[in-house]
Design an enzyme around this catalytic site. Sequence first.
Site, PDB file in Angstrom:
ATOM      1  N   LYS A 157      -1.610  -2.293   8.033  1.00 36.09           N
ATOM      2  CA  LYS A 157      -2.730  -1.695   8.758  1.00 36.09           C
ATOM      3  C   LYS A 157      -2.782  -2.243  10.184  1.00 36.09           C
ATOM      4  CE  LYS A 157      -5.960  -0.584   5.016  1.00 36.09           C
ATOM      5  NZ  LYS A 157      -7.310  -0.848   4.474  1.00 36.09           N
ATOM      6  N   ARG A 165       0.854  -1.187   0.000  1.00 36.92           N
ATOM      7  CA  ARG A 165       0.000   0.000   0.000  1.00 36.92           C
ATOM      8  C   ARG A 165       0.893   1.242   0.000  1.00 36.92           C
ATOM      9  NH1 ARG A 165      -2.032  -3.474   4.097  1.00 36.92           N
ATOM     10  NH2 ARG A 165      -4.131  -4.289   3.655  1.00 36.92           N
ATOM     11  N   ARG A 179      -1.189  -1.925  -6.774  1.00 42.39           N
ATOM     12  CA  ARG A 179      -1.379  -3.026  -5.811  1.00 42.39           C
ATOM     13  C   ARG A 179      -2.374  -4.048  -6.361  1.00 42.39           C
ATOM     14  NH1 ARG A 179      -1.375  -4.529  -0.296  1.00 42.39           N
ATOM     15  NH2 ARG A 179      -3.409  -5.048   0.565  1.00 42.39           N
ATOM     16  N   HIS A 201      -2.921   2.425  -5.569  1.00 43.50           N
ATOM     17  CA  HIS A 201      -3.717   1.230  -5.274  1.00 43.50           C
ATOM     18  C   HIS A 201      -3.980   0.410  -6.524  1.00 43.50           C
ATOM     19  CE1 HIS A 201      -5.261  -0.307  -1.550  1.00 43.50           C
ATOM     20  NE2 HIS A 201      -6.313  -0.790  -2.164  1.00 43.50           N
ATOM     21  N   TYR A 259      -9.524 -10.996  -5.948  1.00 43.32           N
ATOM     22  CA  TYR A 259      -8.600 -11.024  -7.087  1.00 43.32           C
ATOM     23  C   TYR A 259      -8.834 -12.237  -7.988  1.00 43.32           C
ATOM     24  CZ  TYR A 259      -6.187  -7.243  -4.772  1.00 43.32           C
ATOM     25  OH  TYR A 259      -5.901  -6.039  -4.199  1.00 43.32           O
ATOM     26  N   HIS A 284      -3.696  -8.847   4.018  1.00 41.34           N
ATOM     27  CA  HIS A 284      -5.140  -8.863   4.239  1.00 41.34           C
ATOM     28  C   HIS A 284      -5.460  -9.600   5.533  1.00 41.34           C
ATOM     29  CE1 HIS A 284      -5.793  -8.470  -0.380  1.00 41.34           C
ATOM     30  NE2 HIS A 284      -5.723  -7.293   0.202  1.00 41.34           N
TER      31      HIS A 284
END
Length: 344
Positions: free
Chosen positions: A211, A187, A284, A281, A316, A307
């Site tokens: 994150k 990211r 990504r 993004h 995806y 994730h």
Amino acid sequence: MKISVGYQPSVPASASPYRLRNENGRELAWANAFLDGQRLRQLSLRSLRAYAYDLLDFARWFEPQRQPFTEITESTLVDYVRHQLEQNPKPTSQTVNHRLTVVHCGYRFHTGRDIPAGKVHFQRSYRTRSPLGYGRPRRAIALGLRLKQDRRVIVPLAADEVAKFWGSFRTFRDLGLVGLMLLDGLRSCEVLGLQLEDLQLAEDQMRVHGKGNKKRVVPLPPEIIEVLGNYLRLERPLTNSPALFVSLKGRQRGQPMTPAGLRSLFRHHQVLSQVRHANPHRFRHTFGSDMVRAGMSLPALQHLMGHSQIQTTMLYIQLAPQDVWREYARAIQKRKGLDSSHLS
């Protein structure tokens, strides 16, 4: 009533630096107490900022009603959703749902229970039990009003678009920035948050702070190792900053790159390369789609991309339109070959 979000970096470490205040400078106690609670949980500043602006939108609508926050009901949220949908431009369903979730969390923080039903009943109760199947079923309440969200579609960049955008860069720093997004799926905030000590070039790997400050280790492709090595040896200014990527010129030379600086960099190269929809993004997404096409397992891809839920990684699996057209053309050619063989 004018309410705004202010950033106060000098607050204690246990308090949120993002504060909601009215036009008189007085703090909104119920909102800031909730933000302080999330700071105690060690949420990132990025999350605190998002929570603060979600509460800001609700407070601007709710505060003029002179009603205690702890007395809201599901009917209050219905009126709040109507207010949002009447705005121009109208917020997306995802934005509205995120705001509702933050209000729910704030109410539960102050009262210890879920928002009660009012004149409307969007809430529903159901019976559930332990994921392992033991124990007696217990009663649970599903979240109330939620807007239907459009199914998210992943649209990666085409190979020629990547080549055009990549070819517009002239510095090793910029090539390293884009390369980490394209070849490691990082990211933009993860790239900007990299420190020199996170690089482990001898082991061909790198630590990434994702994150929620979740750490993971990702491999470094040989071409990125070469680019980063050239950047550190030839371009990076002498500075005491621990950040990996710093400004190369101007008054901010040697200072860490900022999100605004990264956005400006991408806008410049979007014009230069004529690839208008290239953004951090999207690179990504391109990485995730390429890895799925190459046959990488979903658990491995989930780890690489950081994730927390496998459902996010499964997005995806969706084929981009160009993949569908390519497979369609291949099938048509195959069918024509079969038809010609039958005729002969």
